[in-house]
Motif scaffolding. Structure first.
Motif, PDB file in Angstrom:
ATOM      1  N   GLY A 185     123.241  31.643  37.672  1.00  0.00           N
ATOM      2  CA  GLY A 185     124.308  31.012  38.440  1.00  0.00           C
ATOM      3  C   GLY A 185     125.658  31.629  38.171  1.00  0.00           C
ATOM      4  O   GLY A 185     126.512  31.663  39.037  1.00  0.00           O
ATOM      5  N   GLY A 186     125.881  32.118  36.952  1.00  0.00           N
ATOM      6  CA  GLY A 186     127.184  32.698  36.656  1.00  0.00           C
ATOM      7  C   GLY A 186     127.600  32.308  35.253  1.00  0.00           C
ATOM      8  O   GLY A 186     126.788  31.872  34.436  1.00  0.00           O
ATOM      9  N   VAL A 187     128.892  32.481  34.984  1.00  0.00           N
ATOM     10  CA  VAL A 187     129.418  32.115  33.672  1.00  0.00           C
ATOM     11  C   VAL A 187     129.388  30.590  33.561  1.00  0.00           C
ATOM     12  O   VAL A 187     129.976  29.913  34.398  1.00  0.00           O
ATOM     13  CB  VAL A 187     130.863  32.645  33.519  1.00  0.00           C
ATOM     14  N   PRO A 188     128.713  30.027  32.573  1.00  0.00           N
ATOM     15  CA  PRO A 188     128.562  28.562  32.532  1.00  0.00           C
ATOM     16  C   PRO A 188     129.853  27.849  32.148  1.00  0.00           C
ATOM     17  O   PRO A 188     130.599  28.308  31.286  1.00  0.00           O
ATOM     18  CB  PRO A 188     127.496  28.348  31.453  1.00  0.00           C
ATOM     19  N   CYS A 189     130.089  26.730  32.790  1.00  0.00           N
ATOM     20  CA  CYS A 189     131.240  25.893  32.438  1.00  0.00           C
ATOM     21  C   CYS A 189     130.864  25.010  31.271  1.00  0.00           C
ATOM     22  O   CYS A 189     129.753  24.517  31.192  1.00  0.00           O
ATOM     23  CB  CYS A 189     131.628  25.002  33.614  1.00  0.00           C
ATOM     24  N   GLY A 190     131.785  24.818  30.364  1.00  0.00           N
ATOM     25  CA  GLY A 190     131.502  23.929  29.251  1.00  0.00           C
ATOM     26  C   GLY A 190     130.980  24.646  28.029  1.00  0.00           C
ATOM     27  O   GLY A 190     130.630  24.010  27.042  1.00  0.00           O
TER      28      GLY A 190
END
Lengths: 284, 367
Positions: free
Chosen positions: A96-101
Motif C-alpha cells: 500500500g505504501g509507507v505505513p501511517c503510525g
C-alpha cells in the motif's frame, strides 16, 4: 504518564505531603521503590501498601483494547492507513505504501537518492486525499543541509503539471513544508520533543528526518569509552519519542540512515557489527 | 503462635512501638486483647483491633502452611508434580521442529525468553502464539486467551488477522479430514472475530507504564480467568535508555521477573518475553549477546535465541531445564511461523547480490 504527579493519582492529600518529604512526587518515583521501602516511607501496613500500589498503577497503566477493536478501528478508514509512494512496484511490496503510525527507515550508500525520495514524499503528503496524498503539512528536519527548495518546486511542477498549474499553488505547497535545520544531536532531540504542539497547530501529516546517521556519527566516536552507551541512549530516546508521535497522530515518520562496514572477522577494531549503522530499532 | 512481632506485616511505626513496649511474640499480643493493647502502646481501640486481626490472619496462614495445605508456599511430592506436568498442555508454534526441541511447545507456568536481532521473527512468533493459545482442546490446544503487552509498537493487527485466518483454515482442514462431530462443533466458536476479541492488547510507552501494568496483571487475570498466555514484546526497549542508575535497573528487572514467575504459576499461564541483542566487546572479538545483562539471564526458565545463518533463520534452544541444546531452522510465511519446507524449488536470485540479512521470497510465497 510516568511523570504524573501523585496528587493526580487520587492519593490522599496527607499521603502526598508525606511522600513529598522523601522526594517522591511522581508515579515513577513511587513505582520504583520496593515494598519494604514503600512501607517505611508511607508508614502503612503491607496490605495497605499493596492497595496503594494498585491505585498508583491504575493511574499510569495503559488502557486495554482487544485486537478486534483495533482491527475495526483500522477498517473504518482504510485509505488513511498508507501514504502511497506512486512507485507501483514499491507500493505493491509495501502493501500500500509507507505505513501511517509507524517509523520507516530508508538506507543506502551516498548518492542513491534518499534525499530526493524524501523531497518527493513531502510533495505527495501535501496533495489532497483524492490524488493519493495526505492533505497536510510536512515537518522536515534536515541535518545535512541537503534540502533544496528549488528542487522541490521543480519536482512538483514536472510531476504534477496539471495540479500545480499556477505559481500560487506551488507557493501554497511550499508554505506547508516546514524545514528545520538542526546540526547537533542535542538540537535534534530537543526538536523531536517539541514536535507535538507543532503537529496539532500546523496540521502536520508527515515527519521526515534526513538524516539521523550524520549527526550521530559526527558526535559519537564509538572507539571512545562510554560513547556507545550515550549514543544508544540518544537513539532510543529519539526513537520512543518518534514512535509516540507516529502512533498518537497516525502519521508516517521517515528516517534516513547511512551505510557502514560490517567486519565479519577482525580483531580489536570496534566497528559496528550490525549494519546498517545506527539502526534505530537496535542500538550498540 | 510463637511468631516474632517484628515479622508481622504491620506498619513500621506500629512495629517499633510494640517492640519498645516489650512485646516479643504474636501469642502475647493475642493474649493482651484489644483494650489492653490500646492502653499499653497508646493507640486507639480500633487500631488495636486491626492489629489483632492481622495477627490472627498471619497465624492462620502459618498454621495452614505447616499442616501442608495450600498457601503461599506449596508443598507437594515430585510424583504429584510429574502428573501435573504431564497433564499440562503446551502452546504449539505451528513449526514442528521448534515444538520438538521445546519438548512439545511453549510450556505453561514457565517463562520463555526469545532473544534475537531485529527482523528475525520474535514478534512474529509472539503473534503466532497469541493465536495458537486459543486453539480448542480437541485440536490439541489449550483453549485459552492471550494478553499482549507491547512496548515497541510492533504489533500489526492485520498480520495477526492473517495468521488467525490461516490457523482457522488449518483446523477446518483437520476437521474435514477426520469427520468428527465435536471437532466441527468446536470450530463454530473458533472464528477470526473470536480470536481477535480474545487478544487483550496493552501499549506501554515507558518502563513506569510497564511496571504499573505488571502490578495490575494479577487482578486482570483473575477477572479473565481463561488467559493462558502473557506476552511482553520488548522487555528490553524501555529499560535501555534513561537509566543512569544501573543498580536500580537490575532491581526493577529482578522484581519484574519475580512477579512474572508468580503470575505464571498462580494463573497456570505461559509468559513469553522478547529481548534484544547487544554487542559485548571482548578482548579480541565482539559477540552478540542478549541485552539487559547477566543477572537477567537467570529470570527466564527457557531461553531461545533467533539468529541468521546467511539467508536462513535459525532458532537455538540456549537454556532449558528439561531439553537439550539444539538448533533448528524455521520460516516466516504469509501464514505465519512455519517449518522449513524441504527445498523443492531452486530459486534464482535474479542476478542481484542477495542481502545476507533478508532472504528472497520463494515460489510458494509468491502464490
Amino acid at each position: 504518564m510516568a511523570g504524573r504527579k501523585l496528587r493526580r493519582a487520587q492519593l490522599s492529600q496527607e499521603m502526598c505531603e508525606r511522600l513529598s518529604r522523601y522526594q517522591i512526587t511522581t508515579c515513577q518515583d513511587f513505582l520504583c521503590l520496593s515494598l519494604l521501602e514503600l512501607m517505611k516511607v508511607t508508614g502503612q501496613s503491607y496490605y495497605e501498601v499493596q492497595k496503594l500500589l494498585c491505585k498508583v498503577s491504575r493511574a499510569c497503566a495503559p488502557k486495554m483494547q482487544t485486537a478486534y477493536e483495533m482491527k475495526l478501528r483500522k477498517s473504518v478508514n482504510p485509505s488513511s492507513a498508507f501514504l502511497s509512494t506512486t512507485l507501483h512496484s514499491l507500493d505493491r511490496v509495501l502493501h500500500g505504501g509507507v505505513p501511517c503510525g509507524s517509523l520507516t527507515e530508508i538506507t543506502s550508500p551516498p548518492g542513491c537518492g534518499k534525499t530526493q525520495f524524501c523531497i518527493m514524499l513531502s510533495v505527495l503528503a501535501t496533495l489532497p486525499v483524492s490524488m493519493g496524498g495526505l492533505d497536510g503539512a510536512v515537518i522536515y528536519i534536515d541535518t545535512e543541509s541537503a534540502f533544496s527548495a528549488e528542487r522541490l518546486i521543480e519536482m512538483a511542477a514536472n510531476r504534477f503539471p496539471t495540479y500545480f498549474d499556477s505559481d500560487e499553488k506551488l507557493l501554497c505547497m511550499t508554505r506547508s513544508i516546514h524545514l528545520y535545520r538542526e546540526l547537533t544531536c542535542c538540537c535534534v532531540l530537543k526538536r523531536i520533543m517539541s514536535l507535538e504542539e507543532e503537529i496539532i497547530s500546523k496540521k502536520v501529516k508527515l515527519i521526515v528526518i534526513d538524516s539521523v546517521a550524520s549527526v550521530v556519527r559526527k558526535e559519537f566516536d564509538t572507539k571512545l569509552q562510554g560513547n556507545l552507551t550515550e549514543r544508544s541512549n540518544f537513539l532510543t530516546r529519539g526513537a520512543s519519542a518518534l514512535k509516540y508521535l507516529a502512533e498518537e497522530f497516525s502519521i508516517p515518520v521517515i528516517l534516513t540512515n547511512q551505510i557502514t562496514t560490517s567486519l565479519s572477522s577482525g580483531p580489536a577494531i570496534q566497528a559496528d557489527l550490525v549494519s546498517p549503522a545506527d539502526d534505530l530499532s537496535l542500538s550498540e | 503462635m510463637q511468631r516474632e512481632v517484628g515479622t508481622l506485616p504491620l506498619a513500621p511505626a506500629l512495629r517499633a512501638r510494640l517492640a519498645a513496649a516489650g512485646f516479643q511474640t504474636a501469642q502475647e499480643l493475642l493474649d493482651t486483647g484489644p483494650c489492653g493493647l490500646s492502653k499499653e502502646i497508646g493507640i486507639s481501640r480500633e487500631e488495636a483491633l486491626e492489629v489483632l486481626q492481622v495477627v490472627r490472619q498471619e497465624c492462620h496462614g502459618d498454621a495452614a502452611r505447616t499442616a501442608g495445605g495450600s498457601g503461599a508456599t506449596r508443598k507437594c511430592t515430585a510424583l504429584e508434580l510429574l502428573e501435573e506436568e504431564q497433564s499440562q498442555g503446551f502452546i504449539i508454534t505451528f513449526c514442528s521442529a521448534l515444538d520438538n526441541i521445546l519438548g512439545g511447545g511453549v510450556q505453561l507456568t514457565k517463562i520463555t525468553e526469545i532473544c534475537g536481532a531485529p527482523g528475525v521473527g520474535k514478534t512474529q512468533l509472539c503473534m503466532q502464539l497469541a493465536v495458537d493459545v486459543q486453539i480448542p482442546e480437541c485440536f490439541g490446544g489449550v483453549a485459552g486467551e492471550a494478553v499482549f503487552i507491547d512496548t515497541e509498537g510492533s504489533f500489526m493487527v492485520d498480520r495477526v488477522a492473517d495468521i488467525a485466518a490461516a490457523c482457522v483454515q488449518h483446523c477446518h482442514l483437520i476437521a474435514e479430514a477426520q469427520q468428527e462431530e465435536d471437532l466441527r462443533k468446536a470450530l463454530e466458536t473458533f472464528s477470526l472475530e473470536n480470536i481477535l476479541s480474545h487478544i487483550y492488547y496493552f501499549r506501554c510507552r515507558d518502563y513506569t507504564e510497564l511496571l504499573a501494568q505488571v502490578y495490575l496483571l494479577p487482578e486482570f487475570l483473575s477477572e479473565h480467568s481463561k488467559v493462558r498466555l502473557v506476552v511482553i514484546d520488548g522487555i528490553a526497549f524501555p529499560f535501555r535508555h534513561d537509566f543512569e542508575d544501573l543498580s536500580l535497573r537490575t532491581r526493577l528487572l529482578n522484581g519484574l521477573a519475580q512477579q512474572l514467575i508468580i503470575i505464571a504459576n498462580d494463573h497456570k499461564s505461559a509468559v513469553v518475553l522478547t529481548n534484544q541483542m547487544t554487542t559485548r566487546i571482548g578482548q579480541s572479538q565482539s559477540t552478540l549477546v542478549p541485552a539487559l545483562g547477566e543477572s537477567w539471564g537467570h529470570a527466564a526458565t527457557v531461553r531461545l535465541i533467533f539468529h541468521w545463518d546467511n539467508s536462513q533463520r535459525l532458532a537455538t534452544l540456549y537454556k532449558s531445564p528439561s531439553q537439550k541444546e539444539s538448533t533448528i531452522a524455521y520460516h516466516i510465511t504469509s501464514h505465519g511461523f512455519r517449518d522449513v519446507q524441504p527445498p523443492a524449488v531452486t530459486h534464482s536470485t535474479e542476478g542481484t547480490e542477495p542481502n545476507p540479512r533478508k532472504r528472497p521470497r520463494t515460489e510458494e510465497e509468491k502464490q
